[in-house]
Scaffold this active site. Structure first.
Site, short mmCIF file in Angstrom:
data_model
loop_
_atom_site.label_atom_id
_atom_site.label_comp_id
_atom_site.label_asym_id
_atom_site.label_seq_id
_atom_site.Cartn_x
_atom_site.Cartn_y
_atom_site.Cartn_z
N GLU A 133 -5.20 6.74 9.20
CA GLU A 133 -5.65 7.28 10.59
C GLU A 133 -6.28 8.50 9.72
O GLU A 133 -5.55 8.71 8.38
CB GLU A 133 -4.14 7.63 11.63
CG GLU A 133 -3.73 6.03 12.10
CD GLU A 133 -2.97 6.22 13.43
OE1 GLU A 133 -2.66 7.66 13.53
OE2 GLU A 133 -2.78 5.66 13.49
N SER A 138 -1.55 8.74 2.89
CA SER A 138 -0.33 8.49 1.73
C SER A 138 0.73 7.94 2.87
O SER A 138 1.37 7.38 2.14
CB SER A 138 -0.16 9.57 1.18
OG SER A 138 -1.92 9.55 0.44
N CYS A 238 0.48 -7.23 2.08
CA CYS A 238 -0.59 -7.00 1.98
C CYS A 238 -1.33 -6.24 1.07
O CYS A 238 -1.96 -6.53 0.55
CB CYS A 238 -0.98 -6.95 3.56
SG CYS A 238 -0.26 -7.14 5.33
N GLU A 363 -6.09 2.63 -1.17
CA GLU A 363 -5.02 1.92 -2.03
C GLU A 363 -3.97 2.57 -2.75
O GLU A 363 -3.58 1.72 -2.87
CB GLU A 363 -5.32 0.90 -3.26
CG GLU A 363 -6.64 -0.21 -1.71
CD GLU A 363 -6.15 -1.71 -1.28
OE1 GLU A 363 -5.00 -1.32 -0.79
OE2 GLU A 363 -6.58 -2.48 -0.86
C1 FAD Z 1 -13.82 3.81 0.78
C2 FAD Z 1 -11.96 4.23 1.01
C3 FAD Z 1 -11.79 2.15 2.04
C4 FAD Z 1 -10.83 2.56 2.35
N1 FAD Z 1 -10.45 1.73 3.03
C5 FAD Z 1 -9.47 1.56 3.75
C6 FAD Z 1 -9.23 0.35 4.95
O1 FAD Z 1 -9.62 -0.58 4.82
N2 FAD Z 1 -8.05 0.38 5.98
C7 FAD Z 1 -7.39 1.10 5.64
O2 FAD Z 1 -6.33 0.88 6.67
N3 FAD Z 1 -6.97 2.28 4.75
C8 FAD Z 1 -8.35 2.35 4.42
N4 FAD Z 1 -9.32 3.91 2.92
C9 FAD Z 1 -8.02 4.71 3.39
C10 FAD Z 1 -6.86 5.20 1.84
O3 FAD Z 1 -5.80 3.87 2.02
C11 FAD Z 1 -6.46 6.30 2.72
O4 FAD Z 1 -7.68 7.00 1.85
C12 FAD Z 1 -5.55 6.61 0.80
O5 FAD Z 1 -4.33 6.51 1.93
C13 FAD Z 1 -5.39 8.37 1.01
O6 FAD Z 1 -4.65 8.91 2.58
P1 FAD Z 1 -5.91 10.06 3.21
O7 FAD Z 1 -7.39 9.77 2.47
O8 FAD Z 1 -5.49 10.56 4.37
O9 FAD Z 1 -5.60 11.23 1.90
P2 FAD Z 1 -4.37 12.35 2.29
O10 FAD Z 1 -2.73 11.55 2.42
O11 FAD Z 1 -4.39 13.20 3.21
O12 FAD Z 1 -4.23 12.71 0.60
C14 FAD Z 1 -4.20 14.06 0.45
C15 FAD Z 1 -4.44 14.27 -1.02
O13 FAD Z 1 -2.97 14.85 -0.82
C16 FAD Z 1 -1.94 14.08 -1.79
N5 FAD Z 1 -0.84 13.79 -1.53
C17 FAD Z 1 0.01 13.53 -0.25
N6 FAD Z 1 0.83 12.98 -0.04
C18 FAD Z 1 1.31 14.04 -1.66
C19 FAD Z 1 3.09 14.64 -1.36
N7 FAD Z 1 3.82 13.73 -1.11
N8 FAD Z 1 3.04 14.80 -2.94
C20 FAD Z 1 1.83 15.06 -3.68
N9 FAD Z 1 0.48 14.81 -3.00
C21 FAD Z 1 0.82 14.12 -2.23
C22 FAD Z 1 -3.03 12.52 -2.06
O14 FAD Z 1 -2.44 12.47 -3.17
C23 FAD Z 1 -4.08 13.07 -1.87
O15 FAD Z 1 -4.56 13.60 -3.59
C24 FAD Z 1 -9.93 3.05 2.97
C25 FAD Z 1 -10.41 4.66 1.95
C26 FAD Z 1 -11.86 5.08 1.23
C27 FAD Z 1 -11.75 6.29 0.99
#
Ligand code: FAD
Length: 384
Positions: A133, A138, A238, A363
């Protein structure tokens, strides 16, 4: 010549090699000729999807419902070959198999399986997986999408971000919070209240259609809920398959970059001799080959652990983290060896580099997988 310094191919069965070679031919003959144009335009080669279905590429985790199960290792080799061409192609293949068909088979009712698996196998339907969302990537356990049971239906409200295949899908597996915890719902994308908007201006995963999905009072029958899987455990089972796919796809990208750089270095003459003759270029090529070899061995072993059903999710984290991180370094070495040409899409390296940037986030980010391994080493979770 195929890059295989440690004769890893000897560890695969004849069927696995045959499956890989079929995918390799498809990639070479059908995908490579069109991919640069699609990358440039930011479009997906939709005409390839029915061809993938015809080759039996959808349903590879499943036996029955017209599907033919392959080993996980064979699935990984297919991801590697598709990723060698383009990560968007591999993502389409992985989402359909690991994030839509696998959960329907593992957690769905018999009716859900009979309704959806044949359509997904033949590509009459493309699926997508809605977990992330805008405010919860993460930390998917914090999700705010809700499915509330009213009268005789579930009403779903929420937003899902970054959803691969979202703009082209007929079926969305939407994860939402219910009174019974997090559950998966099979939502037809034509359902009133469901809207998928393509995310534009992406410089990674350019060919892959990615959506922001909005659900506003989107109503589904109780039979749309996957009865067999609840909570993040179902979600992560999954993602385990899909993360292995990312590790293999990144390896495919790394091999493509390495082979492009190796061949270029042999031909390109500067100061009167091929740049392959210079020690600094040779050092880069040696490092690239060494990291590819390590990733080939890790991925091969991971495939076998998945096949044996004895894998630990921490091992998948390490494979994904390693393959993507090293592939990015390899792509940068290749970009350097190609000089100015390294930024041209038709030399492929820059496409892979941009896609690998996206793969380091999707992922599970590099940091999150590092923390998973850190917890395994120390026993102390450092996520919060
Ligand atoms: C091209 C693409 C395709 C995707 N496809 C799908 C899909 O098909 N279905 C789906 O559900 N999702 C999908 N995603 C989502 C993807 O899984 C998320 O982008 C990913 O999990 C990271 O979440 P975020 O972008 O909200 O980053 P955030 O969670 O906001 O993280 C931002 C930064 O903070 C860091 N961070 C967060 N928490 C911590 C912590 N506790 N300690 C240290 N660092 C931390 C992270 O490592 C990152 O560097 C896709 C993303 C992309 C870019």
């Amino acid at each position: 010549m195929t890059t295989d310094f440690f004769q890893v191919e000897a560890l695969f069965s004849e069927q696995e090699i045959d499956f890989r070679d079929r995918v390799r031919r498809f990639v070479q003959e059908q995908c490579m000729p069109v991919i640069v144009e699609h990358f440039d335009k930011g479009t997906f080669p939709l005409e390839l999807i029915p061809q993938m279905a015809e080759m039996g590429l959808f349903g590879v985790h499943i036996e029955g419902y017209g599907c033919r199960k392959t080993s996980h290792t064979a699935y990984g080799l297919a991801c590697q070959e598709l990723g060698r061409c383009d990560s968007g192609l591999r993502a389409m293949f992985s989402v359909q198999n690991s994030l839509v068909m696998y959960p329907i088979h593992a957690f769905g009712s018999e009716e859900q399986r009979r309704t959806w698996l044949p359509k997904l196998r033949t590509a009459q339907a493309v699926g997508c997986f809605g977990l992330s969302e805008p405010d919860f990537g993460s930390d998917p356990g914090g999700m705010s999408t809700r499915a509330v049971f009213r009268g005789d239906r579930y009403r779903i409200n929420g937003r899902k971000m970054w959803i691969t295949n979202g703009p082209i899908a007929q079926l969305a597996l939407i994860w939402a919070r219910t009174e019974d915890g997090i559950r998966g719902f099979l939502v037809e994308t034509s359902t009133p209240g469901f809207r998928a908007t393509a995310i534009r201006h992406k410089f990674g995963y350019r060919t892959s259609p990615t959506a922001l999905i909005e659900l506003r009072d989107c109503e589904v029958e109780p039979g749309a809920m996957l009865p067999g899987g609840s909570g993040l455990k179902a979600v992560f089972s999954c993602l385990n398959h899909a993360r292995y796919g990312v590790a293999c796809s990144a390896l495919g990208s790394a091999v493509a970059c390495y082979e492009t750089a190796r061949d270029f270095a042999a031909e390109r003459e500067v100061f009167g001799k091929p740049i392959a003759a210079y020690q600094l270029v040779q050092e880069r090529l040696a490092i690239m080959l060494m990291e590819i070899t390590k990733a080939q061995l890790i991925n091969c072993r991971l495939g076998r652990l998945l096949d044996a059903g004895s894998v630990r999710h921490q091992q998948i984290s390490m494979a994904k983290l390693n393959a993507v991180r090293e592939a990015m370094k390899i792509a940068r070495h290749a970009r350097d060896i190609l000089g100015g040409r390294g930024i041209l899409a038709d030399h492929h390296v820059i496409r892979h580099l941009c896609d690998l940037e996206a793969m380091s986030a999707l992922e599970g980010t590099e940091s999150m997988h590092t923390l998973v391994i850190g917890q395994d080493v120390t026993g102390i979770p450092a996520f919060y």
